[in-house]
Design an enzyme around this catalytic site. Structure first.
Site, PDB file in Angstrom:
ATOM      1  N   ARG A  10       0.861  -1.194   0.000  1.00  0.00           N
ATOM      2  CA  ARG A  10       0.000   0.000   0.000  1.00  0.00           C
ATOM      3  C   ARG A  10       0.895   1.240   0.000  1.00  0.00           C
ATOM      4  O   ARG A  10       1.449   1.622   1.037  1.00  0.00           O
ATOM      5  CB  ARG A  10      -0.909   0.002   1.228  1.00  0.00           C
ATOM      6  CG  ARG A  10      -1.997   1.068   1.202  1.00  0.00           C
ATOM      7  CD  ARG A  10      -2.853   1.016   2.465  1.00  0.00           C
ATOM      8  NE  ARG A  10      -4.053   1.826   2.344  1.00  0.00           N
ATOM      9  CZ  ARG A  10      -5.196   1.409   1.842  1.00  0.00           C
ATOM     10  NH1 ARG A  10      -5.304   0.160   1.404  1.00  0.00           N
ATOM     11  NH2 ARG A  10      -6.243   2.197   1.768  1.00  0.00           N
ATOM     12  N   ARG A  23       1.434   5.165  -0.320  1.00  0.00           N
ATOM     13  CA  ARG A  23       0.672   6.387  -0.109  1.00  0.00           C
ATOM     14  C   ARG A  23       1.616   7.571   0.082  1.00  0.00           C
ATOM     15  O   ARG A  23       2.774   7.419   0.452  1.00  0.00           O
ATOM     16  CB  ARG A  23      -0.231   6.259   1.129  1.00  0.00           C
ATOM     17  CG  ARG A  23      -1.381   5.249   0.975  1.00  0.00           C
ATOM     18  CD  ARG A  23      -2.389   5.734  -0.042  1.00  0.00           C
ATOM     19  NE  ARG A  23      -3.563   4.887  -0.169  1.00  0.00           N
ATOM     20  CZ  ARG A  23      -3.709   3.913  -1.045  1.00  0.00           C
ATOM     21  NH1 ARG A  23      -2.700   3.638  -1.879  1.00  0.00           N
ATOM     22  NH2 ARG A  23      -4.823   3.213  -1.119  1.00  0.00           N
TER      23      ARG A  23
END
Length: 541
Positions: A158, A160
């Protein structure tokens, strides 16, 4: 009882990822802001927070109470690859203005804003520069960091962007980005029904049948001893852990060979202008003159291939009373010849969002288009969709699981461990022991919580679509927790006072109506600015 180190306000709070991380660092939440009913219910149940602490729609908040730390997971659709990539041209992108306005109004000591990695893409450079410029105008010293949650304590790929800022430059100068943790959590650590013992010999690498060491694939999400820890289902790519439709269906070696010929040649520029092009019978026969039309049609009947009309002659005599979109398509063709892949990359059609899949059948029905060339392509041409409802299946040896998203995915896990000496054995073992025996499943609600860094017993709705949306939209708790700790270690909250109770909503908050929004552009310091004029000049590339 230990005194809280700082107070914070949680904007775009979701289900409480920021809150949990900051409370674990000694913070006290004064208020949160959220508009999703499911998210609000989940937030309040898990934090034992009264719903009155919710400030609601951020666009209607005019004032925040004094606090030390501001957090915001600004909605990401405007910047995500999955969205329309319109940036500030998308109304949701303007929520950055509301966030920065409240940052300037409330003047906290520090803040963290989180967003998808698409915000740092080159096409969004002007937009990101604008956001950072506005933060600077508000008197804050900020920088952005692109981090993968996997490096900070969760088994999830993930990536980000985190924008971290301080009101005082001396604390910004002291901030140090935490190093990735050494001990990574693997998928096996969170699978609820995994009991098989995995024995790994760190210094022993597997060898193929000829005694050669199997080399690791650098493009893989995760590998163990050089063999991929997941299997990808699609017909458009190839690799030792790629499963194709002709591997799943009952096909002959001859049929497999024809499919591989298409796979190998479809991306060559001499067959068209696209990244992947269908091939005609003549193209196949130029590659292998023994291939006949009947063999290709058999693969069409098996739904491995499909026939596509590649080009058309235009019958101008019947091209009357056309719609605007039909006229645009016809006028973008030369010499009364319509070539589909040429139109697919036509800029005017893209800007006007004209759908070829909708318009071309209408023109064929009106006998304006007459097919001149038929080609063959794979039936399944969307990599993200996968095959037959499966995109990827991850082994428990995997270090990582794909990004959890609000819409769920066709990604699965298996609890079966595969021991293999080479790539072929690895692949065949997976097909026979996992796929054909259906030894795979979706992640559970409890596992999804752990993949995001929440407790496995975090209270969520029972419906899968609802809890997946909530978890997929959240932040990874351990990442925020580690970043918050690094912020605290700068000393920014050492002299703050947290003795006062949080003000009541009724006394301290004024909610704006649309009619109350400022009609004239003023400085950032005094009013919520409009994006109208700026967005015209700072659209993402």
């Amino acid at each position: 009882m230990e005194t809280n180190k700082f107070t914070f306000i949680d904007l775009f709070s979701g289900i409480g990822g920021f809150r949990m991380a900051l409370e674990n660092n000694g913070g006290e939440c004064l208020h949160f802001s959220e508009i999703s009913k499911d998210a609000i219910d989940t937030y309040c149940k898990n934090s034992n927070e009264p719903i009155e602490k919710n400030l609601g729609d951020i666009t209607k908040i005019k004032e925040l109470p004094k606090h030390n730390f501001l957090t915001a997971g600004v909605p990401c659709q405007s910047w995500s690859i999955a969205g329309r990539n319109l940036g500030f041209d998308d109304d949701r992108g303007q929520l950055w203005n509301d966030t920065i306005f409240l940052l300037n109004q409330s003047r906290p000591d520090a803040f963290i804003f989180e967003n998808v990695k698409g915000l740092v893409d080159p096409r969004n450079k002007k937009a990101l520069d604008y956001i950072l410029e506005r933060i600077s105008e508000a008197g804050y010293f900020a920088n952005y960091y692109v981090l993968n949650s996997f490096d900070y304590g969760v088994p999830q790929n993930r990536i980000r962007i985190y924008i971290i800022g301080f009101r005082d430059k001396k604390f910004a100068d002291k901030f140090r980005l935490p190093k990735p943790i050494d001990k990574k959590i693997k998928l096996a650590d969170i699978l609820s029904d995994f009991n098989e013992k995995i024995i790994e010999k760190e210094n022993e690498q597997p060898r193929d049948l000829f005694g050669e060491i199997i080399t690791q694939r650098s493009m893989s999400l995760s590998t163990s001893n050089g063999l991929n820890d997941y299997f990808l289902f699609n017909d458009l790519r190839n690799g030792h852990s790629t499963i194709h439709s002709w591997d799943i269906l009952d096909t002959t070696e001859r049929q497999k060979r024809i499919c591989y010929l298409l796979l190998k040649n479809r991306r060559k520029s001499n067959y068209g202008n696209l990244d992947g092009n269908p091939l005609s019978l003549k193209h196949f026969q130029d590659i292998d003159n023994s291939i006949d039309e009947g063999e290709l049609d058999e693969l069409v009947e098996m739904k491995i291939l499909k026939k596509v009309s590649y080009s058309f002659n235009i019958n101008r005599a019947k091209a009357i009373c056309l719609s605007e979109d039909e006229n645009i398509i016809i006028n973008n063709c030369e010499n009364d010849l319509l070539v589909v892949d040429v139109l697919k990359i036509n800029r005017e059609l893209k800007l006007k969002k004209i759908s070829l899949s909708k318009i071309l059948p209408l023109l064929i029905e009106k006998e304006i288009l007459i097919p001149t060339e038929t080609r063959y392509d794979f039936k399944n041409t969307k990599i993200s969709t996968g095959l037959y409802g499966v995109n990827r299946i991850f082994l428990p040896t995997s270090n990582i699981f794909p990004t959890l998203v609000a819409s769920d995915t066709n990604d699965y896990v298996t609890t079966r461990v595969i021991n293999a000496k080479n790539e072929e054995e690895h692949r065949n073992s997976f097909i026979n022991k996992v796929y054909k025996k259906e030894n795979y499943r979706r992640v559970t609600k409890e596992e999804a919580c752990l993949i995001q860094g929440f407790p496995k017993d975090y209270i969520l709705p029972e419906n899968r679509a609802r809890w997946m949306k909530l978890v997929g939209n959240s932040v990874s708790v351990p990442v925020i927790e580690i970043l918050a700790k690094a912020i605290i270690e700068t000393g920014v909250f050492d002299n703050v006072s947290t003795s006062t109770k949080s003000p009541s909503v009724a006394d301290k908050f004024i909610y704006r109506t649309i009619a109350e929004q400022p009609k004239e552009k003023s400085s950032l310091v005094t009013t919520k600015p409009s994006m109208d004029s700026q967005s015209q000049q700072l659209r993402p590339c």
